[in-house]
Design an enzyme around this catalytic site. Structure first.
Site, PDB file in Angstrom:
ATOM      1  N   CYS A  66      -2.510  42.652 110.744  1.00  0.00           N
ATOM      2  CA  CYS A  66      -3.039  41.307 111.660  1.00  0.00           C
ATOM      3  C   CYS A  66      -3.150  42.169 113.698  1.00  0.00           C
ATOM      4  CB  CYS A  66      -2.661  40.074 111.973  1.00  0.00           C
ATOM      5  SG  CYS A  66      -3.675  39.348 112.798  1.00  0.00           S
ATOM      6  N   CYS A  70       0.999  38.004 118.286  1.00  0.00           N
ATOM      7  CA  CYS A  70       1.487  36.326 118.300  1.00  0.00           C
ATOM      8  C   CYS A  70       2.508  36.877 118.292  1.00  0.00           C
ATOM      9  CB  CYS A  70       0.671  35.801 117.428  1.00  0.00           C
ATOM     10  SG  CYS A  70      -0.746  35.711 117.543  1.00  0.00           S
ATOM     11  N   CYS A  73       4.907  36.206 115.417  1.00  0.00           N
ATOM     12  CA  CYS A  73       4.095  36.486 113.547  1.00  0.00           C
ATOM     13  C   CYS A  73       4.905  37.081 112.771  1.00  0.00           C
ATOM     14  CB  CYS A  73       2.956  36.237 113.544  1.00  0.00           C
ATOM     15  SG  CYS A  73       1.790  36.842 112.099  1.00  0.00           S
ATOM     16  N   CYS A 110      -4.033  25.535 100.660  1.00  0.00           N
ATOM     17  CA  CYS A 110      -4.375  25.630 102.420  1.00  0.00           C
ATOM     18  C   CYS A 110      -4.621  27.980 101.872  1.00  0.00           C
ATOM     19  CB  CYS A 110      -3.768  25.750 103.612  1.00  0.00           C
ATOM     20  SG  CYS A 110      -3.413  23.662 102.503  1.00  0.00           S
ATOM     21  N   CYS A 141      -8.096  23.805 102.408  1.00  0.00           N
ATOM     22  CA  CYS A 141      -7.991  24.648 103.725  1.00  0.00           C
ATOM     23  C   CYS A 141      -8.196  25.991 103.646  1.00  0.00           C
ATOM     24  CB  CYS A 141      -6.737  23.407 104.428  1.00  0.00           C
ATOM     25  SG  CYS A 141      -6.296  23.928 106.164  1.00  0.00           S
ATOM     26  N   CYS A 201      -7.684  20.347 110.985  1.00  0.00           N
ATOM     27  CA  CYS A 201      -6.306  21.007 111.602  1.00  0.00           C
ATOM     28  C   CYS A 201      -5.390  21.612 112.554  1.00  0.00           C
ATOM     29  CB  CYS A 201      -5.621  21.604 109.969  1.00  0.00           C
ATOM     30  SG  CYS A 201      -4.018  21.764 109.980  1.00  0.00           S
ATOM     31  N   ARG A 279       1.635  16.751 110.071  1.00  0.00           N
ATOM     32  CA  ARG A 279       2.524  17.124 109.375  1.00  0.00           C
ATOM     33  C   ARG A 279       3.686  17.766 109.571  1.00  0.00           C
ATOM     34  NH1 ARG A 279      -1.222  21.061 107.635  1.00  0.00           N
ATOM     35  NH2 ARG A 279      -2.065  19.059 106.224  1.00  0.00           N
TER      36      ARG A 279
HETATM   37  N1  SAM Z   1      -4.392  34.251 111.603  1.00  0.00           N
HETATM   38  C1  SAM Z   1      -4.444  33.254 111.679  1.00  0.00           C
HETATM   39  C2  SAM Z   1      -4.287  32.934 113.050  1.00  0.00           C
HETATM   40  O1  SAM Z   1      -3.514  32.596 113.816  1.00  0.00           O
HETATM   41  O2  SAM Z   1      -4.702  31.308 113.201  1.00  0.00           O
HETATM   42  C3  SAM Z   1      -4.355  32.245 110.478  1.00  0.00           C
HETATM   43  C4  SAM Z   1      -3.012  32.046 110.484  1.00  0.00           C
HETATM   44  S1  SAM Z   1      -1.455  32.065 111.477  1.00  0.00           S
HETATM   45  C5  SAM Z   1       0.345  32.766 110.352  1.00  0.00           C
HETATM   46  C6  SAM Z   1      -1.495  30.213 111.689  1.00  0.00           C
HETATM   47  C7  SAM Z   1      -0.598  29.399 112.319  1.00  0.00           C
HETATM   48  O3  SAM Z   1       1.560  29.631 112.060  1.00  0.00           O
HETATM   49  C8  SAM Z   1       0.053  29.980 113.655  1.00  0.00           C
HETATM   50  O4  SAM Z   1      -0.922  29.751 114.254  1.00  0.00           O
HETATM   51  C9  SAM Z   1       1.437  29.841 113.621  1.00  0.00           C
HETATM   52  O5  SAM Z   1       1.957  28.458 114.426  1.00  0.00           O
HETATM   53  C10 SAM Z   1       2.068  29.156 112.580  1.00  0.00           C
HETATM   54  N2  SAM Z   1       2.579  30.648 112.035  1.00  0.00           N
HETATM   55  C11 SAM Z   1       2.813  31.506 112.312  1.00  0.00           C
HETATM   56  N3  SAM Z   1       4.533  32.199 112.329  1.00  0.00           N
HETATM   57  C12 SAM Z   1       4.525  31.004 112.136  1.00  0.00           C
HETATM   58  C13 SAM Z   1       6.577  31.078 112.674  1.00  0.00           C
HETATM   59  N4  SAM Z   1       7.635  32.423 112.879  1.00  0.00           N
HETATM   60  N5  SAM Z   1       6.783  30.072 112.910  1.00  0.00           N
HETATM   61  C14 SAM Z   1       6.041  29.348 112.867  1.00  0.00           C
HETATM   62  N6  SAM Z   1       4.988  29.056 112.486  1.00  0.00           N
HETATM   63  C15 SAM Z   1       4.232  30.546 112.751  1.00  0.00           C
HETATM   64 FE1  SF4 Z   2      -2.337  37.748 113.493  1.00  0.00          FE
HETATM   65 FE2  SF4 Z   2       0.094  36.144 112.878  1.00  0.00          FE
HETATM   66 FE3  SF4 Z   2      -1.180  35.962 114.905  1.00  0.00          FE
HETATM   67 FE4  SF4 Z   2      -2.371  35.054 112.664  1.00  0.00          FE
HETATM   68  S1  SF4 Z   2      -0.620  34.056 114.174  1.00  0.00           S
HETATM   69  S2  SF4 Z   2      -3.327  35.796 114.839  1.00  0.00           S
HETATM   70  S3  SF4 Z   2      -1.508  36.520 111.119  1.00  0.00           S
HETATM   71  S4  SF4 Z   2      -0.620  37.596 114.419  1.00  0.00           S
END
Ligand code: SAM
Ligand code: SF4
Ligand code: DTB
Length: 343
Positions: A66, A70, A73, A110, A141, A201, A279
């Site tokens: 990606c 973030c 992530c 989901c 979802c 959500c 949740r």
């Molecule tokens: N890429 C899309 C986005 O960012 O909206 C969808 C997938 S992203 C992985 C969905 C959510 O997963 C993020 O907004 C975050 O809240 C959660 N998430 C991702 N990594 C995480 C982590 N290490 N611990 C807790 N929540 C996490």
């Molecule tokens: Fe990409 Fe992870 Fe950020 Fe979602 S949370 S936009 S998968 S880097």
């Protein structure tokens, strides 16, 4: 709403509010723990069955690579986390996972993709997944990053029930964890999703080094949206090695909040958004059964169910069944899910 509680419940708690002020919400956070739990339980029981939890199963349909940064992530290309970049799963593989989730007792499936935003051909393939998963009788979802209004409508036309798009934290703290998009981008997608009549959500993550004021600010943002999200995931940060928020990755990077503060966040979410499903989301693997029970007491009535989240682990199905049995909590059936969807 819980039909048995609808009259007394809605009268007692009157209209759902969208005008929460930060100071009021901080005052809720600061209540004595037992008083906060009591208030959350009162709201919970007025709007929901007291001992019922809805179960959603996650599947990563497109993992890794990606372009966003973030800081929490494992799927970002900016960090070396060992998560491989995969192509999108074939529709049949998604259906197989959905059937397995349904057989295990999940009522919502989901589908998550590591996208900044999906392309046209992604939407087309995902629309097929949504149609076929929906045809099994599961709620659907998807979480695919930013959407345009047209894309949101296409997903709705394919039969999608919910779109997950988290605000993740307060607007102020957001800038410290993501530089490749803004908070306003998140709010714009949520608007597109709402306008397409998809259920929203949206929630966030606790334990990224944010302050209590940031946690309160995040919940104020969610509660003051034109409609409360129907589903509010509260994630505890899963610290993944290689990400900037992993334990020891940077000075002072061990940000974990204590369990009581996590539970307080759930309780305040329940009070602010009475009708939402709140949740208890990522992070359960690191939580004791007692902490999870407190989270249910604070008003959590939904979990991610199945041994994997997107790339990290989750308690296995047997462990969750045993926990719910100990607490005499029933899992929401498909019929109950369908009935709730109609109200
Ligand atoms: N890429 C899309 C986005 O960012 O909206 C969808 C997938 S992203 C992985 C969905 C959510 O997963 C993020 O907004 C975050 O809240 C959660 N998430 C991702 N990594 C995480 C982590 N290490 N611990 C807790 N929540 C996490
Ligand atoms: Fe990409 Fe992870 Fe950020 Fe979602 S949370 S936009 S998968 S880097
Ligand atoms: C949400 O709020 N949490 C889920 C789901 N929505 C998509 C994701 C949690 C991801 C945890 C880290 C991982 O497994 O990669």
């Amino acid at each position: 709403m819980n039909p048995a509680a609808s009259e007394s419940g809605s009268a007692r708690f009157s209209a759902l509010r969208h005008d929460w002020r930060l100071a009021e919400v901080e005052a809720l956070f600061a209540l004595p723990f037992m008083d906060l739990m009591f208030r959350a339980q009162q709201v919970h029981r007025a709007f929901h069955a007291a001992n019922r939890v809805q179960m959603s199963t996650l599947l990563s349909i497109k993992t890794g690579g990606c372009p966003e940064d973030c800081a929490y992530c494992p799927q970002s290309i900016h960090y070396d986390t060992g998560v491989a970049r995969d192509d999108m799963l074939p529709v049949e593989a998604v259906l197989e996972a959905a059937r397995k989730a349904q057989a295990a007792g999940a009522t919502r499936f989901c589908m998550g993709a590591a996208f900044r935003s999906p392309r046209k051909k992604d939407i087309e393939r995902i629309a097929t997944m949504i149609r076929e998963v929906g045809a099994l009788g599961l709620e659907t979802c998807a979480t695919l990053g930013m959407l345009t209004p047209d894309q949101a409508r296409e997903l709705k036309d394919a039969g999608l029930d919910y779109y997950n798009h988290n605000v993740d934290s307060s607007e102020e703290f957001y800038k410290q964890i993501i530089s490749t998009r803004t908070y306003q981008h998140r709010l714009d997608t949520l608007e597109a999703v709402r306008n397409a009549n998809l259920k929203v959500c949206s929630g966030g993550i606790v334990g990224m080094g944010e302050t209590r004021t940031d946690r309160a600010g995040m919940l104020v943002t969610l509660a003051n949206l034109p409609e409360h999200p129907q589903s509010v995931p509260v994630n505890q940060l899963v610290q993944v090695r290689g990400t900037p928020l992993a334990d020891g990755a940077a000075p002072g990077a061990n940000h974990g909040v204590d369990g009581f503060e996590f539970v307080r966040t759930i309780a305040v979410a329940r009070i602010l958004m009475p009708a939402a499903q709140v949740r208890l989301s990522a992070g359960r693997e690191a939580m004791s059964e007692e902490l999870q029970a407190l989270a249910f007491m604070a008003g959590a009535n939904s979990i991610f169910y199945g041994e994997k989240l997107l790339t990290t682990g989750n308690p296995d199905v047997e462990r969750d069944r045993a926990l719910l049995a100990k607490l005499c909590i029933e899992s929401e059936t498909q019929a109950q899910t369908d009935a709730r969807g109609c109200c």
